[in-house]
Design a protein around this motif. Structure first.
Motif: not given
Lengths: 451, 323
Positions: B80-97
């Protein structure tokens, strides 16, 4: 923006096909749509899960009534359960045995407390009361001026002590003034506050202890999201609520927050705020809110509005004319005016199930201005012309265009459309006239209606 | 037969439990979630609940979870800790679009930089304007004028004038009930005459469904364009972080009428997470530019995608979160 739940469920059951009985698989699929609709309506996820569980349980063994399709059967159950959850009856405001009845409004910033203090005062005055408003928001700049200005506008007294005193002191003295002057009701406007602000929540507790309000109403914005539950619960646990006013219901928010608040606090919803005008405060009907949350249109409201605006006898006379093909521009004009009385046309469209979503999808803009233009054109005609539109030829068209400030092609357009309408009407003839109160047929005449 | 299922009992307890969870604050739940030993269906269910609970909405939540599932599968992850990193990055990149849609803010000498502030009722427009004026004043030493364009709500003008006194900013105002277009016109004149750097125009709160009121915004815009053709250089939509899924409809309607360039997310000092920001960015490409975190004049911060996402779920918090 959102597809209505009834459209979606119809889709689900069309895929499955019409079978006489609901299977678990059918229901599971339908429940996914219900769940989504409720989430999109901002119903708290915990409440959604509980609700779905209950509906599923009830749907499982349910036999589909002969007159309904499986989709309609599920919607019926969903709707009934939703109404139950929203509180099956209206709960009126408490009336104190010994005047004054004290009403305190509480809530987050920007929910509409000050505006609704004034609306509530006007509402109570209609019932023969003379409310005194107390300005206890000493924090927001000019909040007291706002209440004073509203008081002046509605011609009701406002008690304030500026911003130099503490709210409990202000309220205590304000209530005394009301008692002395014989005001039957006191409405306390408090400052907006976060439910996690201990100091300000304590202030409400102090006010409550001092004057013991008969009603403490949470003023909540209909657009609130998932946190509505926490906000409402904290206000309820710390201060003790007796009711809720849902505001900004004139927008297009589904208002699922109402369901969450009702479920979590058990406190009844007492009023809906439906506009910026001072009389835009409506009594609360659970069944209507249920259809709104589900995106099925506020059919009942529409029917009631139509009925209150259309005189039954006029309606019958009109229906006769329609049936006999004698509906002319004169009748059309009087129809237009009645529609106008019912409120903004967009709001009306929104209330018709299926139509609201369809209009949004195709980006249809029905403007009240369009209606005004049509009205202007018809008003520029002579009575003779209105009764016999075929009289209107070149010269008359020019005159009408000039008189109404429109272009000639617009006059032509209107006349063509009217001719088509007349044709449609004679076809309609047997089925009655849509949107008219009084005539037979009831709800079934609206398109896309689930039941 | 209507079965009353909301009787006291088992089901009530269940709801209480689930709500108790929200009360404890999402942070703790998130920490617990990502400290689990494996990624299973429960993990995704609970993650979904968290995202929805933050008002991120069903569609965006589905999108985030689908992407996460796909990446976990591709990379063969189990922690799950690895998933956390991915999710965080995805959420940030969504906002950065949305960042690539961000209009470059250029202030020219002698040309007022006009900010038109719009939004539905009660989101905090007037307070945000005061903070924004202060921000331009304090951070950049700019001369700011404010126009009291909310001539409708009782005492809205007084409210802005009180703020003006507090932060020492001139407020151009007419009588209550007067034409907001005329206020905007006068404010433009004043801005030119006083060589102000920034003019911020307040407008009355209006529900996005009210066609005639939305048209009025178009008029204000045309008025300011008379003397500065590319004004308003900034059209700021104010959204209350407490707003649920209706926030997207609001943003879409305002964008259509006045081409919003920026969003301010207010009231983030409460318990709401402001997750509607994701849907707005995703659907409209309009960037979030500011966040409001309180009622004081300095409670306005430029938006940072990283801190917003961390504030939502990923910040390491010690102990209980006061909710």
């Amino acid at each position: 923006m959102f597809e209505s739940l009834s459209d979606r469920l119809q889709g689900v059951f069309q895929r499955i096909g019409n079978r006489g009985r609901l299977t678990e698989k059918d229901i599971d699929e339908a429940m996914r749509e219900v769940r989504r609709a409720l989430i999109e309506a901002d119903v708290n996820l915990g409440v959604v899960k509980e609700f779905i569980g209950a509906v599923k349980e009830r749907s499982l063994g349910a036999e589909v009534l002969k007159s309904l399709t499986p989709g309609q059967q599920v919607i019926k159950i969903v709707n009934e359960e939703l109404v139950t959850l929203l509180g099956s009856e209206q709960v009126p405001l408490v009336h104190a045995n010994q005047a004054p009845t004290i009403i305190m409004l509480v809530g987050l910033q920007g929910a509409g407390k000050t505006t609704h203090a004034a609306k509530l005062a006007v509402h109570l005055r209609k019932g023969g009361q003379t409310p005194l408003l107390i300005a206890a928001d000493i924090y927001r700049p000019a909040a007291i001026n706002q209440l004073q200005a509203l008081g002046k506008q509605i011609n009701l007294p406002v008690y304030d002590e500026g911003v130099g005193e503490t709210p409990p002191k202000i309220v205590e003295r304000g209530v005394r003034v009301a008692r002395d002057k014989g005001n039957g009701t006191v409405i306390i406007d408090t400052a907006g506050r976060l439910q996690i602000n201990e100091e300000l929540m304590q202030e409400l507790v102090d006010i409550k202890a001092l004057v013991k309000p008969h009603e403490i109403l949470l003023v909540a914005d209909a657009m609130t999201g998932q946190e509505a539950v926490n906000v409402a619960r904290e206000f309820n646990e710390q201060v003790g609520l007796t009711g809720v006013i849902m505001t900004k219901m004139d927008g297009d928010a589904r208002g699922g927050a109402a369901l969450s608040i009702r479920r979590v606090t058990g406190v009844p919803i007492k009023f809906l705020g439906t506009g910026e005008k001072i009389d835009a405060l409506e009594a609360y009907y659970p069944d209507r809110l249920a259809s709104r949350i589900l995106g099925m249109g506020d059919v009942l409201s529409l029917i009631e509005k139509a009925q209150s605006q259309f005189d039954e006898n006029d309606a019958k006379a009109l229906e006769k004319k329609v049936l006999s093909g004698k509906f002319d521009l004169e009748d059309f004009l009087s129809q237009l005016q009645q529609v106008k009385q019912m409120g903004p046309i967009n709001q009306l469209l929104e209330m018709i199930p299926g139509l609201g979503a369809a209009a949004r999808k195709q980006d249809v803009q029905v403007n009240d201005d369009d209606l005004k233009q049509i009205e202007a054109i018809i008003r520029s005609m002579t009575t003779e012309e209105r009764r016999n539109p075929q009289l209107i030829k070149g010269g008359r068209r020019k005159r009408i265009a000039k008189g109404s400030g429109r272009q000639i092609h617009e006059i032509n357009e209107l006349l063509t459309q009217f001719k088509q309408m007349q044709k449609m009407m004679s076809a309609f003839g047997k089925g009655g006239f849509p949107g008219m109160g009084g005539g037979g047929g009831g709800r079934g005449r609206f398109p896309g209606l689930p039941f | 037969m209507i079965m009353k299922f909301f009787r006291r009992g088992q089901r009530d307890e269940k709801l209480e439990q689930s709500l108790q969870k929200t009360r404890r604050g999402v942070f703790k739940q998130v920490i617990e979630l990502f400290q689990r030993s494996e990624i299973d269906d429960d993990f995704f269910d609970d993650l979904e609940a968290l995202l929805i609970g933050a008002d991120i909405g069903a569609d965006t939540t589905d999108q985030l979870i689908d992407e996460l599932r796909a990446k976990i599968r591709e990379r063969g992850l189990h922690q799950p800790a690895e998933a956390q990193e991915i999710l965080r990055a995805d959420m940030i990149s969504l906002l950065k679009k949305a960042v690539r849609y961000r209009r470059v803010k250029i202030l020219q000498r002698g040309v007022p930089y006009v900010i038109l502030v719009v939004g539905v009722n009660g989101v905090g427009k007037t307070t945000t304007i005061a903070k924004l004026a202060r921000y331009h004043q304090q951070q950049f030493n700019r001369q700011v004028i404010v126009a009291a364009g909310d001539t409708f709500r009782a005492a809205a003008i007084d409210q802005l004038q009180l703020w003006g006194e507090r932060i020492n900013v001139p407020v151009i105002a007419h009588q209550p009930g007067s034409d907001p277009g005329a206020v905007a016109f006068d404010a433009m004149q004043a801005a030119h005459k006083r060589a102000a750097d920034v003019l911020i125009i307040d407008t009355a709160g209006r529900l996005h469904t009210k066609d005639n009121l939305m048209q009025e915004l178009g008029k204000i815009r045309r008025v300011v364009q008379k003397t500065v053709p590319d004004a308003p250089q900034e059209v700021l939509l104010v959204i209350d972080a407490n707003t649920g899924q209706n926030g997207l409809a609001q943003a879409a309607a305002f964008a259509k009428m006045v081409e919003i360039s920026d969003v301010a997310l207010t009231k983030l000092d409460g318990t709401s997470k402001g997750g509607i920001a994701f849907s707005i960015v995703k659907a409209l490409g309009v960037p979030i530019s500011y966040i409001g975190t309180g009622e004081k004049m300095d409670d306005l911060t430029p938006f940072s995608e990283e801190s917003f996402v961390d504030g939502l779920f990923f910040e390491k918090h010690e102990g209980e979160i006061p909710v």
